[in-house]
Design a protein around this motif. Sequence first.
Motif, PDB file in Angstrom:
ATOM      1  N   SER A  59       0.834  -1.208   0.000  1.00 36.89           N
ATOM      2  CA  SER A  59       0.000   0.000   0.000  1.00 36.89           C
ATOM      3  C   SER A  59       0.865   1.252   0.000  1.00 36.89           C
ATOM      4  O   SER A  59       2.032   1.214   0.391  1.00 36.89           O
ATOM      5  CB  SER A  59      -0.878   0.019   1.254  1.00 36.89           C
ATOM      6  N   ARG A  60       0.251   2.348  -0.404  1.00 42.44           N
ATOM      7  CA  ARG A  60       0.980   3.635  -0.405  1.00 42.44           C
ATOM      8  C   ARG A  60       1.322   4.063   1.023  1.00 42.44           C
ATOM      9  O   ARG A  60       2.279   4.803   1.236  1.00 42.44           O
ATOM     10  CB  ARG A  60       0.138   4.711  -1.098  1.00 42.44           C
ATOM     11  N   THR A  61       0.528   3.599   1.990  1.00 38.80           N
ATOM     12  CA  THR A  61       0.798   3.934   3.398  1.00 38.80           C
ATOM     13  C   THR A  61       2.164   3.395   3.808  1.00 38.80           C
ATOM     14  O   THR A  61       2.961   4.103   4.451  1.00 38.80           O
ATOM     15  CB  THR A  61      -0.294   3.332   4.314  1.00 38.80           C
ATOM     16  N   LEU A  62       2.448   2.147   3.436  1.00 36.16           N
ATOM     17  CA  LEU A  62       3.750   1.553   3.777  1.00 36.16           C
ATOM     18  C   LEU A  62       4.877   2.293   3.063  1.00 36.16           C
ATOM     19  O   LEU A  62       5.942   2.528   3.634  1.00 36.16           O
ATOM     20  CB  LEU A  62       3.787   0.068   3.401  1.00 36.16           C
ATOM     21  N   VAL A  63       4.628   2.649   1.819  1.00 36.51           N
ATOM     22  CA  VAL A  63       5.637   3.393   1.042  1.00 36.51           C
ATOM     23  C   VAL A  63       5.922   4.732   1.733  1.00 36.51           C
ATOM     24  O   VAL A  63       7.078   5.128   1.897  1.00 36.51           O
ATOM     25  CB  VAL A  63       5.158   3.621  -0.410  1.00 36.51           C
ATOM     26  N   ARG A  64       4.836   5.382   2.168  1.00 36.47           N
ATOM     27  CA  ARG A  64       4.973   6.685   2.840  1.00 36.47           C
ATOM     28  C   ARG A  64       5.824   6.567   4.106  1.00 36.47           C
ATOM     29  O   ARG A  64       6.661   7.407   4.395  1.00 36.47           O
ATOM     30  CB  ARG A  64       3.579   7.225   3.178  1.00 36.47           C
TER      31      ARG A  64
END
Length: 221
Positions: free
Chosen positions: A40-45
């Motif tokens: 997810s983009r959350t983990l990337v963030r």
Amino acid sequence: MEPSTTHAIVEALTKAIVEHRLHPGTKLAEQKLADHFGVSRTLVRQALFQLSQNRLIRLEPARGAFVAAPSVIEARQVFAVRRMLEAEMTRAFVREVTPAKIKALKNHVAQEKSAVASGDAPGRTKLLGDFHVRMAELMGNEVLAQMLGELISRCALITLMYQTASAAEHSSDEHAGIIKALAARDEVLSVHLMTEHLLHVEENLAFDRKVPTNDISMALS
């Protein structure tokens, strides 16, 4: 949230930056990274935030994340300030040298040599910088240790990106030479070796290094 996933993204991007597969200034698009890692983009963030703490990338409001691009001028200014500070620190260290302090520095250099031998670029960069902070800590000067720590973290990315493995090995050997002079309480030689050492580190940075790609998928594959 799986910390190992965030950790894996941090490791992969660090490796790509350190190994010069991602160019300074490259935009790190969250969605591209999320697709590449299948997360997810959350983990990337979260991973990008960690990398910004290490100064490997910079986060710009409304623009996103970019591989940090410290300037050569900034690096030269930081080294100039370090030479001024560390010459005085070395003088003071000689005056209060003890066998215990010498032993602590020798243990540190043993760790450096092990990181250099294993090809651990981020590890060796951190340890090579920490040698100087360690000297200030052993003197019990917290203000100096903090100031040096900040200066060295500004140097860290540039060293990480532009220092060759042979230069890192040479740097560790010079630390060993400085310890020898400190142990002998030879103030003039100690200061001379420290100043020469910092000049060598700066001279050996390969600022003209060419970087092959701006493409995230290619750089990470």
